[in-house]
Write an enzyme that holds these catalytic residues in place. Structure first.
Site, PDB file in Angstrom:
ATOM      1  N   ASP A   1     -10.237  -8.656 -13.882  1.00 15.99           N
ATOM      2  CA  ASP A   1     -11.474  -9.435 -13.910  1.00 15.99           C
ATOM      3  C   ASP A   1     -11.438 -10.667 -13.027  1.00 15.99           C
ATOM      4  OD1 ASP A   1     -13.370  -7.989 -15.679  1.00 15.99           O
ATOM      5  OD2 ASP A   1     -11.738  -8.167 -17.114  1.00 15.99           O
TER       6      ASP A   1
ATOM      7  N   ASP B   1      -7.192  -4.191 -14.575  1.00 13.21           N
ATOM      8  CA  ASP B   1      -8.541  -4.672 -14.899  1.00 13.21           C
ATOM      9  C   ASP B   1      -8.500  -6.187 -15.088  1.00 13.21           C
ATOM     10  OD1 ASP B   1     -11.175  -4.779 -15.776  1.00 13.21           O
ATOM     11  OD2 ASP B   1     -10.670  -4.253 -17.838  1.00 13.21           O
TER      12      ASP B   1
ATOM     13  N   ASP C   1     -17.929  -0.274 -15.188  1.00 10.98           N
ATOM     14  CA  ASP C   1     -17.244  -1.532 -14.888  1.00 10.98           C
ATOM     15  C   ASP C   1     -16.265  -1.220 -13.770  1.00 10.98           C
ATOM     16  OD1 ASP C   1     -15.098  -3.512 -14.961  1.00 10.98           O
ATOM     17  OD2 ASP C   1     -16.041  -4.265 -16.792  1.00 10.98           O
TER      18      ASP C   1
END
Ligand code: RNT
Ligand code: ZN
Length: 417
Positions: free
Chosen positions: A294, A292, A257
């Site tokens: 997103d 993180d 990821d």
């Protein structure tokens, strides 16, 4: 845009690339064969259909733009709308909490392939193949620890859940005649200094051994690490080192990821190392902004580098490209389309790279020529090839998709309370 203009621009681009030894017609055929795995969770901020509870597990969808999908029908309609604006044929990546529970509560250790029967039928009708994910977050038994919980009963609960998810993935893979990838990410970690780091990792390893005991033919397992989650900042049981070791030893797919590494770490550089030791890779293409976060994937250097590495490693058939972001602050269908098309644009540029020439330069130490050609490639007319790809696929070219998304918002999304 008029088709004739797109064709003219493409013809000119084809010549420019041919002069560098690149066959753009071939490139279009290669790009056509690459399916993205679209994450179902962008349309509803990772809520799913199990309960109306809040999102936990150290992940967050921020924003409250109206129009979020509230049920399976809306989610499916949104995914179809998004897919109609993305060139090519793509897969759908489901989480366990998106099962069809028909108004009843089905706990995670009770889930069965039947709860995904509707999805399997729908996917077949739409010509979309499915991937799958077990779901450790947003559940009363999640806490900070699931598969690595000191309480054997809670560990057993999550082991049972994950075993059942593998069986669901196997059924999906069997039905679609193509392996379903089941990704395993658990949020397990700790907010503060942890002094028994080994113990939790032993529990996680033991849980994984139990989960993977059964061999399947139609599904493949992937494991996803991360650096930290919100509220779990000091320790992540399933770290990068942990899963690389596990995957290398057990021949599992590693999921990278792009938001799960330190901000200056190059995810692209991991591709060639990992592919020497694990069978395949799965990507969660995302856009971390300071953490993180997103954010919606865009055509940035990180995504370009990643795609170039896949192509340079000749690994298109060993790298599965999924998306993983959840932005609740803008039109969610638009978010799908922007991120998917950006990823495809990066893949296209990677495929158009004159890598043979670049490698010849490199092999004989012609560093200036290598850098000069790399720089020139950035301004070659790849966008004309991209427009042709959209035209051939019957999807809007250039900015045309913006008004389609706006219409959908007016006609559909605005009616959702
Ligand atoms: C979380 C992981 C994980 C999730 C999805 C919903 O940090 O990236 O992949 O985003 O499974
Ligand atoms: Zn992810």
């Amino acid at each position: 845009m008029k088709d004739i203009l797109i064709e003219k621009a493409y013809d000119l681009a084809r010549e420019r690339y041919a002069a560098l030894g690149i066959d753009t017609d071939q490139t279009l055929r290669t790009l056509q064969r690459i399916s993205l795995s679209l994450h179902c969770w962008q349309a509803d901020d990772v809520t799913g259909f199990e309960s109306a509870g809040t999102l936990t597990g150290g992940i967050q969808a921020t924003g409250n733009y109206p129009g979020k999908a509230r049920n399976i029908d809306e989610l499916r309609a949104d995914i179809c709308k998004a897919a109609s604006l993305i060139p090519g044929i793509h897969r759908l990546n489901l989480h366990e909490i998106y099962g069809e529970f028909k108004g009843g509560f089905v706990d995670r250790d009770q889930v069965e392939p039947g709860h995904f029967e509707g999805w399997m039928q729908w996917a077949q009708e739409k010509g979309m193949k499915l991937d799958f994910n077990s779901t450790s977050f947003s559940h009363p038994k999640s806490g900070y620890l699931s598969l690595a919980n000191p309480d054997a009963g809670i560990r057993d609960f999550w082991v049972e859940h994950t075993i059942r998810c593998r069986a669901i993935a196997e059924e999906m893979g069997r039905r679609q005649g193509d392996a379903c990838i089941m990704n395993l990410w658990v949020h397990d970690g700790s907010k503060d200094i942890t002094v028994n780091r080994m113990k939790y990792r032993e529990w996680l390893k033991d849980s994984l051994d139990r989960i993977f005991a059964c061999e399947y033919e139609h599904m493949k397992d992937s494991v996803e690490s991360k650096v930290f989650g919100i509220g779990l900042e000091s320790y992540t049981v399933g770290s990068n080192d942990f899963y690389i070791g596990y995957a290398a030893q057990h021949n599992k797919i590693v999921t990278l990821d792009t938001g799960h590494f330190h901000p200056t770490e190059s995810v692209a550089d991991k591709v060639s190392s990992l592919l020497l030791f694990v069978p395949e890779l799965m990507l969660h293409v995302s856009r971390p902004v300071r953490w993180d976060s997103d954010h919606v994937t865009i055509m940035n250097d990180e995504t370009l580098d990643l795609c170039k590495e896949i192509v340079r490693c000749d690994a298109l058939d060993r790298v599965h490209i999924g998306l993983d972001y959840f932005d609740a602050s803008i039109n969610r269908i638009g978010a799908y389309v922007i991120g998917s098309r950006a990823t495809q644009k990066c893949l296209l540029q990677a495929l158009l790279e004159p890598v043979d020439t670049l490698r010849e330069y490199e092999a004989v130490g012609m560093g200036f020529e290598r850098l000069a050609l790399l720089e020139e490639c950035k301004s070659l007319p790849w966008n004309a090839v991209w427009d042709m790809f959209c035209l051939k696929n019957g999807v809007p070219v250039g900015v045309e998709f913006i008004s389609v998304v706006e219409d959908y918002e007016r006609q559909e999304l605005s009616k959702r309370a």
